[in-house]
Scaffold this active site. Sequence first.
Site, PDB file in Angstrom:
ATOM      1  N   TYR A 144       0.817  -1.216   0.000  1.00 45.77           N
ATOM      2  CA  TYR A 144       0.000   0.000   0.000  1.00 45.77           C
ATOM      3  C   TYR A 144       0.851   1.266   0.000  1.00 45.77           C
ATOM      4  CZ  TYR A 144      -3.894  -3.104   1.184  1.00 45.77           C
ATOM      5  OH  TYR A 144      -4.835  -4.111   1.172  1.00 45.77           O
ATOM      6  N   LYS A 195       3.488 -15.406   2.274  1.00 48.48           N
ATOM      7  CA  LYS A 195       3.358 -16.163   1.013  1.00 48.48           C
ATOM      8  C   LYS A 195       4.789 -16.454   0.553  1.00 48.48           C
ATOM      9  CE  LYS A 195       0.844 -17.793  -2.385  1.00 48.48           C
ATOM     10  NZ  LYS A 195      -0.002 -18.978  -2.210  1.00 48.48           N
ATOM     11  N   ASP A 227      -3.150 -18.109   1.792  1.00 47.76           N
ATOM     12  CA  ASP A 227      -4.333 -18.806   1.253  1.00 47.76           C
ATOM     13  C   ASP A 227      -4.816 -19.875   2.233  1.00 47.76           C
ATOM     14  OD1 ASP A 227      -1.800 -19.719   0.630  1.00 47.76           O
ATOM     15  OD2 ASP A 227      -2.341 -20.611  -1.291  1.00 47.76           O
ATOM     16  N   ASP A 251      -5.074  -6.709   6.028  1.00 42.99           N
ATOM     17  CA  ASP A 251      -6.292  -6.015   5.604  1.00 42.99           C
ATOM     18  C   ASP A 251      -7.385  -7.046   5.329  1.00 42.99           C
ATOM     19  OD1 ASP A 251      -8.009  -4.092   4.742  1.00 42.99           O
ATOM     20  OD2 ASP A 251      -6.903  -3.516   2.946  1.00 42.99           O
ATOM     21  N   ASP A 255     -10.593  -8.401   8.104  1.00 39.57           N
ATOM     22  CA  ASP A 255     -12.000  -8.290   7.700  1.00 39.57           C
ATOM     23  C   ASP A 255     -12.696  -9.654   7.761  1.00 39.57           C
ATOM     24  OD1 ASP A 255     -11.957  -5.594   7.369  1.00 39.57           O
ATOM     25  OD2 ASP A 255     -12.685  -5.591   5.306  1.00 39.57           O
TER      26      ASP A 255
END
Length: 363
Positions: A144, A195, A227, A251, A255
């Site tokens: 970001y 990852k 994942d 992020d 959520d």
Amino acid sequence: MSKKYKIACLPGDGIGPEVMKQAYKIINILNNKYNLNICYKEFLVGYSAFKKYNTVMPKSTIKGCEKSDAILFGSIGDNRYKSLNKSSLEKDSLLYIRKKFNLFCNIRHAKLYSYIKNYSPLKKKIIKNGIDIICIRELIGGIYFGNSKFKYDNKMNIKSAYDTEKYNKKEIYRIAKIAFEMSKKRKKILTSVDKSNVLKSSILWRKTVNEISNEYPEVKLNHLYVDNAIMQIIKNPSSFDVILCSNMFGDIISDECAAIIGSIGMLPSASINENGFGLYEPAGGSAPDIKNLNVANPIAQILSLSMLLKYSLKEVKISKDIDNSVKKALKLGYRTKDISNKKNYISTEKMGDVISKIFINIK
Ligand code: NAD
């Protein structure tokens, strides 16, 4: 002598002002009940600031935040701004504040209250052992904030685009350290998400987290690829305690944690820097679909105030009293629309009144 604190309140857009008003009800009780001198002042941010100042992050707001001990934030976002085709509202306001005040650590505590467990989308047998997860997310690094660019063809249509995920050891170290410290005080189980089977930045992430783990032999460290982590959280949430993530993975995962506890309207968050200065906000956005309907759940905003008292003002007892007031309101059966059977629910305003009333009397 009463202790003096200053809070900058930035209600923002959509449901932000509606739920912020309910947090003010609690602040107004604090001074009398605990002999404090808390002074709060409102500042504009987001589209509501843009309408008045032609900028989503006015200088007066930045100054107000600088002069305060902490920031209580509502939410931002408005489709009218999107249609102006300007740069990102979030990047220019919320991400700007995060970077400016070095708020590198985001903490979200996803707890399933037993009284509303029916509103979790997960099956009863999956949530029978409860959900109590703290998500520690790195907030001012990674993709970001890395280099990003559009490339255009000769008709000015976007031809390609890139974003860059970049972390250095220092950035990983300081956020991982907080996650280990948090784990030490809880169940001593830490899951680090990356990852590293694909991304170089994740290889460094895992290597650094492993190095720090030597300082915390009492904490059991697990690594999961993002994942798989997302799958495991849905299949077996009670096996998680503290989760450590990069900015983008955090992020998404935080959520997901909000969704499985029943409603995003219940989840507060803290974004803090090394000195304990912080911004506190509900996990959800400006919820334009329910704006001005007096149905938004104010609990995430009230619990954000509780986190502010705990992490920035170090008023741990008061923070607990607020949390217990919320718990009691739920135990007594008070529900906003998002956590009700859509028939017997109370308004945003009423939920604010109920929690304040309980809070006045709580010992
Ligand atoms: P959202 O979180 O605003 O809404 C998602 C769903 O959750 C909606 O159905 C909404 O009604 C519901 N919801 C959210 N908060 C609630 C509450 N307190 N009580 C009851 N229900 C609630 O996400 P979105 O729809 O993807 O985004 C809307 C706007 O918010 C966009 O402009 C987006 O950019 C912005 N946004 C801002 C923040 C922030 O301020 N930190 C975070 C996320 C999204």
